[in-house]
Write a protein that holds these residues in place. Structure first.
Motif, PDB file in Angstrom:
ATOM      1  N   ALA A 139       1.360   6.983  -7.922  1.00 23.35           N
ATOM      2  CA  ALA A 139       1.857   5.862  -7.019  1.00 23.35           C
ATOM      3  C   ALA A 139       1.506   6.000  -5.489  1.00 23.35           C
ATOM      4  O   ALA A 139       1.047   5.188  -4.698  1.00 23.35           O
ATOM      5  CB  ALA A 139       3.139   5.568  -7.240  1.00 23.35           C
ATOM      6  N   GLN A 140       1.314   7.198  -5.330  1.00 24.37           N
ATOM      7  CA  GLN A 140       1.139   7.537  -3.786  1.00 24.37           C
ATOM      8  C   GLN A 140      -0.062   7.116  -3.487  1.00 24.37           C
ATOM      9  O   GLN A 140      -0.451   6.890  -2.281  1.00 24.37           O
ATOM     10  CB  GLN A 140       1.466   8.847  -3.378  1.00 24.37           C
ATOM     11  CG  GLN A 140       3.107   9.440  -3.536  1.00 24.37           C
ATOM     12  CD  GLN A 140       3.446  10.794  -3.318  1.00 24.37           C
ATOM     13  OE1 GLN A 140       2.220  11.605  -3.223  1.00 24.37           O
ATOM     14  NE2 GLN A 140       4.649  11.165  -3.170  1.00 24.37           N
ATOM     15  N   SER A 141      -1.166   7.117  -4.280  1.00 26.49           N
ATOM     16  CA  SER A 141      -2.352   7.002  -4.013  1.00 26.49           C
ATOM     17  C   SER A 141      -2.883   5.455  -4.468  1.00 26.49           C
ATOM     18  O   SER A 141      -4.132   5.201  -4.275  1.00 26.49           O
ATOM     19  CB  SER A 141      -3.251   7.958  -4.550  1.00 26.49           C
ATOM     20  OG  SER A 141      -3.275   7.848  -6.097  1.00 26.49           O
ATOM     21  N   SER A 142      -1.967   4.666  -4.980  1.00 30.82           N
ATOM     22  CA  SER A 142      -2.462   3.289  -5.311  1.00 30.82           C
ATOM     23  C   SER A 142      -2.006   2.386  -4.467  1.00 30.82           C
ATOM     24  O   SER A 142      -1.071   2.589  -3.596  1.00 30.82           O
ATOM     25  CB  SER A 142      -1.800   3.239  -6.953  1.00 30.82           C
ATOM     26  OG  SER A 142      -0.510   3.333  -7.071  1.00 30.82           O
ATOM     27  N   CYS A 143      -2.551   1.103  -4.832  1.00 25.24           N
ATOM     28  CA  CYS A 143      -2.351  -0.167  -3.834  1.00 25.24           C
ATOM     29  C   CYS A 143      -0.700  -0.670  -4.255  1.00 25.24           C
ATOM     30  O   CYS A 143      -0.346  -0.649  -5.372  1.00 25.24           O
ATOM     31  CB  CYS A 143      -3.261  -1.001  -4.348  1.00 25.24           C
ATOM     32  SG  CYS A 143      -2.535  -2.518  -3.490  1.00 25.24           S
ATOM     33  N   GLN A 144       0.109  -0.526  -3.115  1.00 22.82           N
ATOM     34  CA  GLN A 144       1.396  -1.110  -3.271  1.00 22.82           C
ATOM     35  C   GLN A 144       1.825  -2.443  -3.460  1.00 22.82           C
ATOM     36  O   GLN A 144       2.776  -2.981  -3.893  1.00 22.82           O
ATOM     37  CB  GLN A 144       2.144  -0.586  -2.212  1.00 22.82           C
ATOM     38  CG  GLN A 144       2.323   0.856  -1.795  1.00 22.82           C
ATOM     39  CD  GLN A 144       3.322   0.981  -0.534  1.00 22.82           C
ATOM     40  OE1 GLN A 144       2.622   1.140   0.355  1.00 22.82           O
ATOM     41  NE2 GLN A 144       4.474   1.262  -0.659  1.00 22.82           N
ATOM     42  N   GLN A 145       0.709  -3.160  -3.656  1.00 24.13           N
ATOM     43  CA  GLN A 145       0.497  -4.724  -4.042  1.00 24.13           C
ATOM     44  C   GLN A 145       0.331  -4.977  -5.417  1.00 24.13           C
ATOM     45  O   GLN A 145       1.301  -5.356  -6.209  1.00 24.13           O
ATOM     46  CB  GLN A 145      -0.374  -5.397  -3.281  1.00 24.13           C
ATOM     47  CG  GLN A 145      -0.051  -6.989  -3.586  1.00 24.13           C
ATOM     48  CD  GLN A 145       1.083  -7.396  -2.992  1.00 24.13           C
ATOM     49  OE1 GLN A 145       1.845  -7.213  -2.188  1.00 24.13           O
ATOM     50  NE2 GLN A 145       1.527  -8.860  -3.326  1.00 24.13           N
TER      51      GLN A 145
ATOM     52  N   GLU B 104      -2.574  -1.073  -9.002  1.00 23.79           N
ATOM     53  CA  GLU B 104      -3.800  -0.914 -10.059  1.00 23.79           C
ATOM     54  C   GLU B 104      -4.839  -0.018  -9.400  1.00 23.79           C
ATOM     55  O   GLU B 104      -5.336   0.927  -9.722  1.00 23.79           O
ATOM     56  CB  GLU B 104      -4.051  -1.799 -10.858  1.00 23.79           C
ATOM     57  CG  GLU B 104      -3.182  -2.722 -11.968  1.00 23.79           C
ATOM     58  CD  GLU B 104      -3.508  -3.917 -12.400  1.00 23.79           C
ATOM     59  OE1 GLU B 104      -4.517  -4.390 -12.125  1.00 23.79           O
ATOM     60  OE2 GLU B 104      -2.621  -4.513 -13.130  1.00 23.79           O
ATOM     61  N   GLU B 105      -5.463  -0.890  -8.336  1.00 26.42           N
ATOM     62  CA  GLU B 105      -6.590  -0.179  -7.598  1.00 26.42           C
ATOM     63  C   GLU B 105      -6.131   0.789  -6.557  1.00 26.42           C
ATOM     64  O   GLU B 105      -4.879   0.986  -6.167  1.00 26.42           O
ATOM     65  CB  GLU B 105      -7.158  -1.347  -6.817  1.00 26.42           C
ATOM     66  CG  GLU B 105      -7.666  -2.421  -7.613  1.00 26.42           C
ATOM     67  CD  GLU B 105      -8.795  -2.050  -8.603  1.00 26.42           C
ATOM     68  OE1 GLU B 105      -9.603  -1.152  -8.248  1.00 26.42           O
ATOM     69  OE2 GLU B 105      -8.948  -2.761  -9.593  1.00 26.42           O
ATOM     70  N   LYS B 106      -7.114   1.623  -6.117  1.00 24.63           N
ATOM     71  CA  LYS B 106      -6.853   2.864  -5.185  1.00 24.63           C
ATOM     72  C   LYS B 106      -6.858   2.167  -3.773  1.00 24.63           C
ATOM     73  O   LYS B 106      -7.576   1.315  -3.386  1.00 24.63           O
ATOM     74  CB  LYS B 106      -8.156   3.850  -4.976  1.00 24.63           C
ATOM     75  CG  LYS B 106      -7.929   4.920  -4.333  1.00 24.63           C
ATOM     76  CD  LYS B 106      -9.040   5.875  -4.579  1.00 24.63           C
ATOM     77  CE  LYS B 106      -8.709   7.236  -3.637  1.00 24.63           C
ATOM     78  NZ  LYS B 106      -9.921   8.218  -4.106  1.00 24.63           N
TER      79      LYS B 106
ATOM     80  N   PRO C 105      -9.144  -5.685  -2.203  1.00 24.71           N
ATOM     81  CA  PRO C 105      -8.795  -7.083  -2.524  1.00 24.71           C
ATOM     82  C   PRO C 105      -7.296  -7.649  -1.938  1.00 24.71           C
ATOM     83  O   PRO C 105      -7.289  -8.912  -1.614  1.00 24.71           O
ATOM     84  CB  PRO C 105      -8.865  -7.248  -4.135  1.00 24.71           C
ATOM     85  CG  PRO C 105      -9.884  -6.044  -4.516  1.00 24.71           C
ATOM     86  CD  PRO C 105      -9.549  -4.992  -3.417  1.00 24.71           C
ATOM     87  N   CYS C 106      -6.507  -6.954  -2.256  1.00 21.45           N
ATOM     88  CA  CYS C 106      -5.033  -7.211  -1.724  1.00 21.45           C
ATOM     89  C   CYS C 106      -5.153  -7.307  -0.293  1.00 21.45           C
ATOM     90  O   CYS C 106      -4.164  -8.091   0.219  1.00 21.45           O
ATOM     91  CB  CYS C 106      -4.057  -6.058  -2.314  1.00 21.45           C
ATOM     92  SG  CYS C 106      -3.724  -6.352  -4.091  1.00 21.45           S
ATOM     93  N   PHE C 107      -5.792  -6.336   0.338  1.00 25.79           N
ATOM     94  CA  PHE C 107      -5.916  -6.517   1.921  1.00 25.79           C
ATOM     95  C   PHE C 107      -6.369  -7.678   2.303  1.00 25.79           C
ATOM     96  O   PHE C 107      -5.791  -8.208   3.049  1.00 25.79           O
ATOM     97  CB  PHE C 107      -6.622  -5.296   2.166  1.00 25.79           C
ATOM     98  CG  PHE C 107      -6.691  -5.229   3.872  1.00 25.79           C
ATOM     99  CD1 PHE C 107      -5.483  -4.422   4.574  1.00 25.79           C
ATOM    100  CD2 PHE C 107      -7.514  -5.871   4.767  1.00 25.79           C
ATOM    101  CE1 PHE C 107      -5.393  -4.324   6.003  1.00 25.79           C
ATOM    102  CE2 PHE C 107      -7.575  -5.681   5.965  1.00 25.79           C
ATOM    103  CZ  PHE C 107      -6.662  -4.948   6.611  1.00 25.79           C
ATOM    104  N   LYS C 108      -7.528  -8.238   1.565  1.00 21.97           N
ATOM    105  CA  LYS C 108      -8.145  -9.579   2.010  1.00 21.97           C
ATOM    106  C   LYS C 108      -7.018 -10.617   1.699  1.00 21.97           C
ATOM    107  O   LYS C 108      -7.206 -11.530   2.554  1.00 21.97           O
ATOM    108  CB  LYS C 108      -9.590  -9.477   1.151  1.00 21.97           C
ATOM    109  CG  LYS C 108     -10.319 -10.821   1.616  1.00 21.97           C
ATOM    110  CD  LYS C 108     -11.513 -10.622   0.699  1.00 21.97           C
ATOM    111  CE  LYS C 108     -12.274 -12.115   0.967  1.00 21.97           C
ATOM    112  NZ  LYS C 108     -13.533 -12.124   0.185  1.00 21.97           N
TER     113      LYS C 108
END
Length: 303
Positions: A205-211, A214-216, A231-234
């Protein structure tokens, strides 16, 4: 007791805070405030009377282990040797009163246990209290009804006074033999496996997207306080208001970039029109560092 209740209350608060911040997540049993870890079962007790030690006479014998019903549940081999303050041999005393004022070391050995019931022969250990000093052996590492300890402990009495002499003459040292059942051992093993699995999940979890989880993660948004993938950032920074957020690249890049520049960078290939004419490669962007072209924190704040 009160201490245990306070610990459980703290665990409840931790679980609630984790639920508020991260939502429902599986937790190991060790983090469950309503779960009691299995405790060792007292198989029985062996009573060793210490009167002989008052005259510095050693004790060595196999003592019966008696359970709470009065039934014998095996034997434990115990030796207690009186020594001088530096481990030297001592002579027997003519009378118990002769020990008063002397400095004595008692070497207590728990050699082995024999004939334990099969249902409680996991992680067997022995604990006892000798003249006010609590001692516990290490648990036997193998499942056995005849565990071997070869445990030895030196207990020092700097000066034997009347209270110590009275204890030697009238009291017994109680050796409590404890162990775990097969069911308890399995439950402890399952709890340990859950702890290891939870640690692995936390590391992922520490290296994955918090949204999306799934993605790094490739960005850390300082204003949103989240690690996000591209994608989540965008998606989360489409609005004009959020495009001014400050972010950092992951991992280890310390320069700050604005969310608007990151969004525009990710979406430049799909944009069909621009309201501002293209800028030449040699012309630095307004409000940016002319050497790197990365927007400064002040420029992002002004935006």
């Amino acid at each position: 007791g009160a201490g245990k209740f306070e610990n459980r209350l703290f665990m409840m608060r931790e679980q609630y805070q984790s639920f508020v911040e991260l939502g429902p997540r599986p937790a190991p049993k060790s983090s469950d405030p309503f779960w009691d870890p299995p405790e060792a079962v007292e198989i029985g007790r062996a009573y060793v009377y210490l009167k002989a030690l008052a005259q510095l006479v050693e004790i060595e014998a196999d003592f019966a282990i008696i359970d709470y019903r009065g039934n014998q549940q095996g034997t434990v081999a115990i030796e207690i040797f009186p020594q001088g303050p530096h481990g030297e041999d001592v002579d027997y005393l003519q009378a118990p009163q002769d020990i008063l004022g002397k400095s004595v070391t008692f070497c207590v050995s728990v050699l082995h246990v024999k004939g334990l019931p099969q249902r409680y022969c996991n992680d067997v250990y022995v604990c006892f209290d000798f003249l006010g000093q609590s001692v516990e052996t290490e648990a036997c590492s193998v499942r056995s009804s005849n565990p071997v300890f070869q445990f030895e402990k030196e207990l020092h009495v700097a000066c034997v006074d009347q209270a110590v002499l009275d204890s030697l003459l009238s009291e017994a040292c109680v050796f409590s033999v404890k162990g775990y059942s097969d069911a308890h051992t399995r439950e402890i093993g399952q709890a340990a496996s859950q702890i290891i699995e939870a640690g692995s999940r936390e590391g992922r979890a520490q290296s994955s997207c918090q949204q999306c989880e799934e993605e790094k993660a490739v960005f850390v948004c300082v204003d949103c306080n989240k690690k996000l993938c591209h994608p989540c950032f965008k998606l989360l920074h489409k609005s004009v208001k959020k495009q001014g957020h400050l972010t950092k690249k992951v991992p280890g890049i310390v320069e700050e970039i604005s969310a608007s520049s990151a969004v525009s960078a990710t979406s430049s290939s799909s944009s069909s029109s621009h309201s501002v004419p293209p800028r030449s490669a040699s012309e630095p962007k307004k409000g940016s560092d002319p050497t790197s072209g990365i927007p400064t924190a002040a420029a992002a704040a002004a935006a």
